[in-house]
Write a protein that holds these residues in place. Structure first.
Motif, PDB file in Angstrom:
ATOM      1  N   ASP A 103       0.835  -1.200   0.000  1.00  0.00           N
ATOM      2  CA  ASP A 103       0.000   0.000   0.000  1.00  0.00           C
ATOM      3  C   ASP A 103       0.872   1.254   0.000  1.00  0.00           C
ATOM      4  OD1 ASP A 103      -1.739   2.125   0.564  1.00  0.00           O
ATOM      5  OD2 ASP A 103      -3.003   0.888   1.858  1.00  0.00           O
ATOM      6  N   PRO A 104       0.731   2.117  -1.018  1.00  0.00           N
ATOM      7  CA  PRO A 104       1.558   3.331  -1.062  1.00  0.00           C
ATOM      8  C   PRO A 104       1.374   4.230   0.159  1.00  0.00           C
ATOM      9  CG  PRO A 104       0.410   2.988  -3.142  1.00  0.00           C
ATOM     10  CD  PRO A 104      -0.168   2.015  -2.168  1.00  0.00           C
ATOM     11  N   ASN A 105       0.222   4.130   0.818  1.00  0.00           N
ATOM     12  CA  ASN A 105      -0.063   4.975   1.977  1.00  0.00           C
ATOM     13  C   ASN A 105       0.127   4.239   3.304  1.00  0.00           C
ATOM     14  OD1 ASN A 105      -0.910   7.205   0.312  1.00  0.00           O
ATOM     15  ND2 ASN A 105      -2.811   6.081  -0.072  1.00  0.00           N
ATOM     16  N   ALA A 106       0.796   3.121   3.279  1.00  0.00           N
ATOM     17  CA  ALA A 106       1.001   2.317   4.488  1.00  0.00           C
ATOM     18  C   ALA A 106       1.788   3.112   5.524  1.00  0.00           C
ATOM     19  CB  ALA A 106       1.743   1.029   4.139  1.00  0.00           C
ATOM     20  N   PRO A 107       1.497   2.902   6.805  1.00  0.00           N
ATOM     21  CA  PRO A 107       2.224   3.627   7.853  1.00  0.00           C
ATOM     22  C   PRO A 107       3.664   3.158   8.052  1.00  0.00           C
ATOM     23  CG  PRO A 107       0.700   2.054   8.828  1.00  0.00           C
ATOM     24  CD  PRO A 107       0.426   2.056   7.363  1.00  0.00           C
ATOM     25  N   ILE A 108       3.974   1.984   7.541  1.00  0.00           N
ATOM     26  CA  ILE A 108       5.336   1.438   7.701  1.00  0.00           C
ATOM     27  C   ILE A 108       5.958   1.233   6.326  1.00  0.00           C
ATOM     28  CG2 ILE A 108       6.703  -0.542   8.481  1.00  0.00           C
ATOM     29  CD1 ILE A 108       4.723  -0.896  10.747  1.00  0.00           C
ATOM     30  N   PRO A 136      -1.734  -6.609   5.656  1.00  0.00           N
ATOM     31  CA  PRO A 136      -2.201  -5.908   4.445  1.00  0.00           C
ATOM     32  C   PRO A 136      -2.554  -4.453   4.751  1.00  0.00           C
ATOM     33  CG  PRO A 136      -3.882  -7.419   5.276  1.00  0.00           C
ATOM     34  CD  PRO A 136      -2.639  -7.708   6.047  1.00  0.00           C
ATOM     35  N   GLY A 137      -2.115  -3.567   3.877  1.00  0.00           N
ATOM     36  CA  GLY A 137      -2.392  -2.151   4.043  1.00  0.00           C
ATOM     37  C   GLY A 137      -1.507  -1.454   5.051  1.00  0.00           C
ATOM     38  N   LYS A 138      -0.646  -2.206   5.732  1.00  0.00           N
ATOM     39  CA  LYS A 138       0.182  -1.618   6.790  1.00  0.00           C
ATOM     40  C   LYS A 138       1.632  -1.399   6.367  1.00  0.00           C
ATOM     41  CE  LYS A 138      -3.206  -1.842   9.789  1.00  0.00           C
ATOM     42  NZ  LYS A 138      -3.885  -0.624  10.274  1.00  0.00           N
ATOM     43  N   ILE A 139       2.060  -2.077   5.308  1.00  0.00           N
ATOM     44  CA  ILE A 139       3.482  -2.064   4.941  1.00  0.00           C
ATOM     45  C   ILE A 139       3.639  -1.829   3.441  1.00  0.00           C
ATOM     46  CG2 ILE A 139       5.611  -3.424   4.853  1.00  0.00           C
ATOM     47  CD1 ILE A 139       4.551  -5.030   7.246  1.00  0.00           C
ATOM     48  N   LYS A 140       4.610  -1.026   3.102  1.00  0.00           N
ATOM     49  CA  LYS A 140       5.090  -0.977   1.716  1.00  0.00           C
ATOM     50  C   LYS A 140       6.576  -1.307   1.719  1.00  0.00           C
ATOM     51  CE  LYS A 140       5.893   4.048   1.408  1.00  0.00           C
ATOM     52  NZ  LYS A 140       5.494   5.285   0.707  1.00  0.00           N
ATOM     53  N   TRP A 141       6.981  -2.013   0.700  1.00  0.00           N
ATOM     54  CA  TRP A 141       8.344  -2.558   0.615  1.00  0.00           C
ATOM     55  C   TRP A 141       9.034  -1.931  -0.585  1.00  0.00           C
ATOM     56  CZ3 TRP A 141       9.135  -8.483  -0.562  1.00  0.00           C
ATOM     57  CH2 TRP A 141      10.503  -8.817  -0.519  1.00  0.00           C
ATOM     58  N   ASN A 239      10.875   2.149   8.571  1.00  0.00           N
ATOM     59  CA  ASN A 239      10.760   3.581   8.827  1.00  0.00           C
ATOM     60  C   ASN A 239      12.183   4.111   9.000  1.00  0.00           C
ATOM     61  OD1 ASN A 239       8.057   3.338   8.420  1.00  0.00           O
ATOM     62  ND2 ASN A 239       7.444   3.724  10.546  1.00  0.00           N
ATOM     63  N   ASP A 240      12.545   4.642  10.146  1.00  0.00           N
ATOM     64  CA  ASP A 240      13.912   5.163  10.301  1.00  0.00           C
ATOM     65  C   ASP A 240      14.808   4.228  11.099  1.00  0.00           C
ATOM     66  OD1 ASP A 240      13.361   7.428   8.839  1.00  0.00           O
ATOM     67  OD2 ASP A 240      12.912   8.674  10.595  1.00  0.00           O
ATOM     68  N   GLN A 241      14.337   3.040  11.410  1.00  0.00           N
ATOM     69  CA  GLN A 241      15.122   2.098  12.224  1.00  0.00           C
ATOM     70  C   GLN A 241      15.934   1.169  11.334  1.00  0.00           C
ATOM     71  OE1 GLN A 241      12.900   0.096  15.267  1.00  0.00           O
ATOM     72  NE2 GLN A 241      14.417  -1.518  15.541  1.00  0.00           N
ATOM     73  N   TYR A 242      17.245   1.164  11.552  1.00  0.00           N
ATOM     74  CA  TYR A 242      18.117   0.326  10.736  1.00  0.00           C
ATOM     75  C   TYR A 242      18.094  -1.106  11.242  1.00  0.00           C
ATOM     76  CZ  TYR A 242      22.266  -1.250   8.193  1.00  0.00           C
ATOM     77  OH  TYR A 242      23.131  -1.937   7.370  1.00  0.00           O
ATOM     78  N   VAL A 243      17.929  -2.042  10.320  1.00  0.00           N
ATOM     79  CA  VAL A 243      17.912  -3.468  10.644  1.00  0.00           C
ATOM     80  C   VAL A 243      19.008  -4.137   9.825  1.00  0.00           C
ATOM     81  CG1 VAL A 243      16.559  -5.593  10.636  1.00  0.00           C
ATOM     82  CG2 VAL A 243      15.442  -3.402  11.122  1.00  0.00           C
ATOM     83  N   ALA A 244      20.048  -4.618  10.474  1.00  0.00           N
ATOM     84  CA  ALA A 244      21.192  -5.217   9.780  1.00  0.00           C
ATOM     85  C   ALA A 244      21.033  -6.723   9.718  1.00  0.00           C
ATOM     86  CB  ALA A 244      22.491  -4.865  10.505  1.00  0.00           C
ATOM     87  N   GLY A 245      21.242  -7.276   8.553  1.00  0.00           N
ATOM     88  CA  GLY A 245      21.288  -8.723   8.421  1.00  0.00           C
ATOM     89  C   GLY A 245      19.938  -9.354   8.142  1.00  0.00           C
ATOM     90  N   ALA A 254       8.119  -8.158  15.330  1.00  0.00           N
ATOM     91  CA  ALA A 254       8.183  -7.420  16.593  1.00  0.00           C
ATOM     92  C   ALA A 254       8.424  -5.938  16.346  1.00  0.00           C
ATOM     93  CB  ALA A 254       9.278  -7.999  17.482  1.00  0.00           C
ATOM     94  N   ILE A 255       9.264  -5.622  15.385  1.00  0.00           N
ATOM     95  CA  ILE A 255       9.523  -4.219  15.040  1.00  0.00           C
ATOM     96  C   ILE A 255       8.267  -3.581  14.459  1.00  0.00           C
ATOM     97  CG2 ILE A 255      10.884  -2.671  13.603  1.00  0.00           C
ATOM     98  CD1 ILE A 255      13.167  -4.727  13.775  1.00  0.00           C
ATOM     99  N   VAL A 256       7.630  -4.302  13.542  1.00  0.00           N
ATOM    100  CA  VAL A 256       6.426  -3.776  12.901  1.00  0.00           C
ATOM    101  C   VAL A 256       5.338  -3.505  13.952  1.00  0.00           C
ATOM    102  CG1 VAL A 256       4.484  -4.392  11.391  1.00  0.00           C
ATOM    103  CG2 VAL A 256       6.845  -4.773  10.634  1.00  0.00           C
ATOM    104  N   GLN A 257       5.128  -4.435  14.852  1.00  0.00           N
ATOM    105  CA  GLN A 257       4.095  -4.260  15.874  1.00  0.00           C
ATOM    106  C   GLN A 257       4.408  -3.075  16.794  1.00  0.00           C
ATOM    107  OE1 GLN A 257       3.713  -8.067  17.802  1.00  0.00           O
ATOM    108  NE2 GLN A 257       2.354  -8.879  16.222  1.00  0.00           N
ATOM    109  N   SER A 258       5.697  -2.858  17.040  1.00  0.00           N
ATOM    110  CA  SER A 258       6.065  -1.727  17.900  1.00  0.00           C
ATOM    111  C   SER A 258       5.804  -0.388  17.225  1.00  0.00           C
ATOM    112  CB  SER A 258       7.547  -1.826  18.297  1.00  0.00           C
ATOM    113  OG  SER A 258       8.393  -1.526  17.182  1.00  0.00           O
ATOM    114  N   LEU A 259       5.710  -0.389  15.903  1.00  0.00           N
ATOM    115  CA  LEU A 259       5.507   0.852  15.154  1.00  0.00           C
ATOM    116  C   LEU A 259       4.049   1.117  14.798  1.00  0.00           C
ATOM    117  CD1 LEU A 259       8.562   0.588  12.709  1.00  0.00           C
ATOM    118  CD2 LEU A 259       8.348   2.076  14.721  1.00  0.00           C
ATOM    119  N   LEU A 260       3.219   0.104  14.942  1.00  0.00           N
ATOM    120  CA  LEU A 260       1.813   0.268  14.599  1.00  0.00           C
ATOM    121  C   LEU A 260       1.035   0.920  15.769  1.00  0.00           C
ATOM    122  CD1 LEU A 260       1.065  -3.079  12.735  1.00  0.00           C
ATOM    123  CD2 LEU A 260       1.258  -0.798  11.746  1.00  0.00           C
TER     124      LEU A 260
END
Length: 260
Positions: A103-108, A136-141, A239-245, A254-260
């Protein structure tokens, strides 16, 4: 009566010493000295070991140090997440040419810098796909290229090939195929064959790939990733959180749920 010969001088009697008692005495002295030497050596060794242990406990272990090192551009996917000035999410700019799904308007927004020949990226790819399916509707990649050409000689060409497939509307299908058939990327004509198997116009695809049409785009993605602090693949920003690896699905969720 002295008959003209001097009488022999008289010597005081002495106690005879046997050879056995002599060596017994010597053996006792040697054993005593040897015992002292052994004691000093033992104390020195114990002191050295104690000092070494103290020094090692005061410093991070070699394994911990290596945990944050990327050797020859090969990422350690158990590495700690970099912090501080080396990570700069503001360097990431989304453009109209980006490959985006969700979703282009997804919050994450997940921006992934990836390499089609990287085995860690291959493992990571389905985890992000699962996130999209489950939220669905929450993430754009957003997929951005980061080919580690020094260790993955087919990665640059694979990135360009995926963009040529994207010109015909099948970037994500082609990307899925590249990861699924990663062992084949170095085979001659593989990219064209893969395009044909996805029903792309192979003539148009081949012209695109041989012309280097998307070389500059792939390099621009990589330069952006480097400016943002990416040093290995996969390197992602949620979002602005770097995830390495190649984090597990559970870690990503867990990251996604913390941001929703």
């Amino acid at each position: 009566t002295n008959n003209g010969n001097a009488a022999p001088s008289q010597q005081p009697p002495t106690s005879p010493v046997s050879s056995a008692s002599f060596f017994d005495q010597m053996s006792s002295k040697v054993a005593f000295i040897f015992g002292i030497i052994l004691g000093v050596a033992a104390m020195s060794t114990i002191g050295f070991i104690a000092t070494l242990s103290a020094e090692r406990s005061a410093l991070p272990s070699q394994a911990a140090e290596n945990n944050n090192v990327v050797a020859n551009n090969q990422p350690n996917n158990n590495a700690a997440v970099p912090t501080g000035p080396t990570v700069n999410p503001d360097a990431i700019k989304l453009t109209s040419s980006d490959r985006v799904i969700g979703d282009p308007n997804a919050p994450i927004t997940i921006v992934e810098f990836s390499d089609f020949q990287c085995p860690y990226c291959q493992n990571f790819h389905p985890n992000v796909q699962q996130l999209l399916d489950n939220y669905p509707g929450k993430i754009k990649w957003v997929y951005k290229h980061f080919p580690l050409s020094s260790i993955h000689p087919s990665a640059q060409k694979a990135a360009e090939a995926s963009e040529c497939a994207g010109d015909q509307g099948k970037f994500w299908e082609y990307a899925d195929k590249l990861f699924a058939e990663q062992a084949l990327l170095s085979q001659p004509n593989y990219f064209s064959t893969a395009a044909g198997q996805l029903s792309l116009n192979t003539s148009t695809f081949d012209d695109c790939l041989t012309s280097g049409k998307h070389t500059s785009k792939v390099r621009a993605d990589q330069a952006m990733g480097e400016a943002a602090g990416v040093s290995g693949t996969p390197g992602s920003f949620i979002n602005d959180q770097y995830v390495a690896g190649a984090k597990s699905y559970q870690s990503l969720e867990a990251i996604v749920q913390s941001l929703l």
